[in-house]
Design a protein around this motif. Sequence first.
Motif, PDB file in Angstrom:
ATOM      1  N   ASN A  42      14.769  -3.636  -6.701  1.00 34.15           N
ATOM      2  CA  ASN A  42      14.144  -2.624  -7.561  1.00 34.15           C
ATOM      3  C   ASN A  42      15.154  -2.254  -8.654  1.00 34.15           C
ATOM      4  OD1 ASN A  42      15.856  -1.503  -5.678  1.00 34.15           O
ATOM      5  ND2 ASN A  42      14.759   0.430  -5.550  1.00 34.15           N
ATOM      6  N   SER A  43      14.740  -1.389  -9.573  1.00 33.11           N
ATOM      7  CA  SER A  43      15.607  -1.130 -10.724  1.00 33.11           C
ATOM      8  C   SER A  43      16.760  -0.170 -10.411  1.00 33.11           C
ATOM      9  CB  SER A  43      14.780  -0.572 -11.886  1.00 33.11           C
ATOM     10  OG  SER A  43      14.267   0.705 -11.546  1.00 33.11           O
ATOM     11  N   THR A  72      11.873   0.256 -15.297  1.00 31.12           N
ATOM     12  CA  THR A  72      10.830   0.147 -14.262  1.00 31.12           C
ATOM     13  C   THR A  72      10.965   1.296 -13.263  1.00 31.12           C
ATOM     14  OG1 THR A  72      11.294  -2.202 -14.433  1.00 31.12           O
ATOM     15  CG2 THR A  72       9.817  -1.555 -12.678  1.00 31.12           C
ATOM     16  N   ASP A  73       9.838   1.744 -12.699  1.00 28.55           N
ATOM     17  CA  ASP A  73       9.847   2.781 -11.659  1.00 28.55           C
ATOM     18  C   ASP A  73      10.828   2.370 -10.552  1.00 28.55           C
ATOM     19  OD1 ASP A  73       9.361   4.415  -9.519  1.00 28.55           O
ATOM     20  OD2 ASP A  73       7.217   3.943  -9.340  1.00 28.55           O
ATOM     21  N   PRO A  74      11.853   3.193 -10.289  1.00 28.66           N
ATOM     22  CA  PRO A  74      12.874   2.797  -9.301  1.00 28.66           C
ATOM     23  C   PRO A  74      12.311   2.589  -7.893  1.00 28.66           C
ATOM     24  CG  PRO A  74      13.315   5.019 -10.185  1.00 28.66           C
ATOM     25  CD  PRO A  74      12.146   4.473 -10.933  1.00 28.66           C
ATOM     26  N   GLU A  75      11.147   3.139  -7.628  1.00 29.54           N
ATOM     27  CA  GLU A  75      10.558   2.985  -6.291  1.00 29.54           C
ATOM     28  C   GLU A  75       9.804   1.664  -6.141  1.00 29.54           C
ATOM     29  OE1 GLU A  75      10.923   5.143  -3.773  1.00 29.54           O
ATOM     30  OE2 GLU A  75      12.235   6.277  -5.128  1.00 29.54           O
ATOM     31  N   GLN A  76       9.459   1.046  -7.282  1.00 21.50           N
ATOM     32  CA  GLN A  76       8.647  -0.178  -7.216  1.00 21.50           C
ATOM     33  C   GLN A  76       9.511  -1.376  -6.819  1.00 21.50           C
ATOM     34  OE1 GLN A  76       6.464  -0.844 -10.838  1.00 21.50           O
ATOM     35  NE2 GLN A  76       5.348  -2.574  -9.953  1.00 21.50           N
ATOM     36  N   LYS A  77       9.039  -2.145  -5.834  1.00 21.74           N
ATOM     37  CA  LYS A  77       9.874  -3.247  -5.318  1.00 21.74           C
ATOM     38  C   LYS A  77       9.346  -4.609  -5.775  1.00 21.74           C
ATOM     39  CE  LYS A  77      12.159  -0.987  -1.580  1.00 21.74           C
ATOM     40  NZ  LYS A  77      11.675   0.360  -1.546  1.00 21.74           N
TER      41      LYS A  77
END
Length: 421
Positions: A42-43, A72-77
């Motif tokens: 993730n970011s 990118t949304d840090p939670e998105q993997k």
Amino acid sequence: MNSKPNVCIVGGGMITQVQILPSIYHLQRLGIVGDISVSALNSAPLRVLADDGMLKKAFGGQNFAAHPGLDTDPEQKFPDMFKDVIGAMPAHSIVVVAVPDQLHYAVIDTALANDQHICCVKPLVMKYPQSLEIEKRAYEKGLIIGVEYHKRLDDRALMARRLYREGKFGEFRIGHAEMNEPYYYRNSNFQNWCTCENSDMFTYVGCHYVDQVHFITGLLPKAVSVYGIVDKYPNGKAGYLWTDGRVIWENDACLNVTNVMGYPDDGPGGNFQGIRMYCAGGDKSAMLVHNDQYRGVEYCYIEKGTEPGDTYYAEPSPDYFKYVDLGGGLTPVGYGYRSIEYIVKSICKGIEISSGLDEKQALTERQKLIKQYDEEGVMATPANSSYNELVMEAGRLSILNNGREVEITYGKKAGVDFRRY
Ligand SMILES: NC(=O)c1ccc[n+]([C@@H]2O[C@H](COP(=O)([O-])OP(=O)(O)OC[C@H]3O[C@@H](n4cnc5c(N)ncnc54)[C@H](O)[C@@H]3O)[C@@H](O)[C@H]2O)c1
């Protein structure tokens, strides 16, 4: 073929931040590698790397392409994004594998499928058959793989290796090694992957001194038993955080290895590490001691840093990885840097000797070079370090069975099994 290979580091965690990225930045500054990209799950870790004050100070003006992008949304993997990133690089670029141990194979598999050379943090993989498969596939394509056991590039290990092989110590008989990481590591990402079902402290850091003994003496381990104590991480997951391993070598020598995630946070070193080997030859005994934690530097600061493990009194090691000011930013020094440089330059040699040759000739030349590296044994390669995978397999089998002794078989029927009494 590109003479200045691009580099993709897969994994943006602790080792990338403190050793790999700065080393690769320096090699870029020296004109040895081209563009750099870093791919993570993730970011969030990529943002940490991009904002790292020390990296900015040392390598002002240099940067990396982040995958996923920093916004990118840090939670998105993005567990499979590295595949696209590797696939988009020109063939014969360099992929640095720096993801958690159990994910190395998937990244190596993708890199080989896309004709990329590889620098992989230790351990290469966790299963011996996988290391054989990787060795074969890489050789068929003339792709160079260096496994990053950075202690091999510590001058004291290289000195010991030369002197031992000249017969100065006689033969290794018995010894003890420790590599103990700090207690506060439990609060980091370790709690998400260094858990009982995946790994343990012997697997994670014990391999360094097992590899040192092999690197120095050339001996191979024949039996392993590892006793582990399970502790809970702050997130409630369980890990073997205190381990004691016994490795018996082909000449019946014995190395006892202690590995814990429990070096005191207020202790003066970043960790504790060292080895003591007793040897014998003729009618005399000999000794080889490396105090790898205390290297003669004693500091006491007027202020304590704010990072976990920061202390007033400290004994920093100048030998693993430090920045020094030689002008033009900061320069990384130490065997952590030298190890990455050694592997990257070994790969670059393969790229250089291929230039101007047709594909068949180039492949033959690179294959000769791979055999040379395998035999020299300075750079760990799949062929010359796969015994480590057997040790890891034996260690895992033993620790999961309360320390039962596990024997290692080499050759055509290579594998591990419980010792029968
Ligand atoms: N002494 C040594 O040689 C040494 C020291 C430290 C770590 N290591 C090795 O380095 C590796 C990484 O350790 P670390 O301490 O940096 O771990 P870490 O947990 O700090 O970082 C792991 C990184 O992998 C990334 N990642 C996870 N899944 C991914 C995926 N599917 N695609 C892309 N990235 C992914 C995460 O985003 C994270 O950035 C391990 O294999 C470890 O054994 C070696």
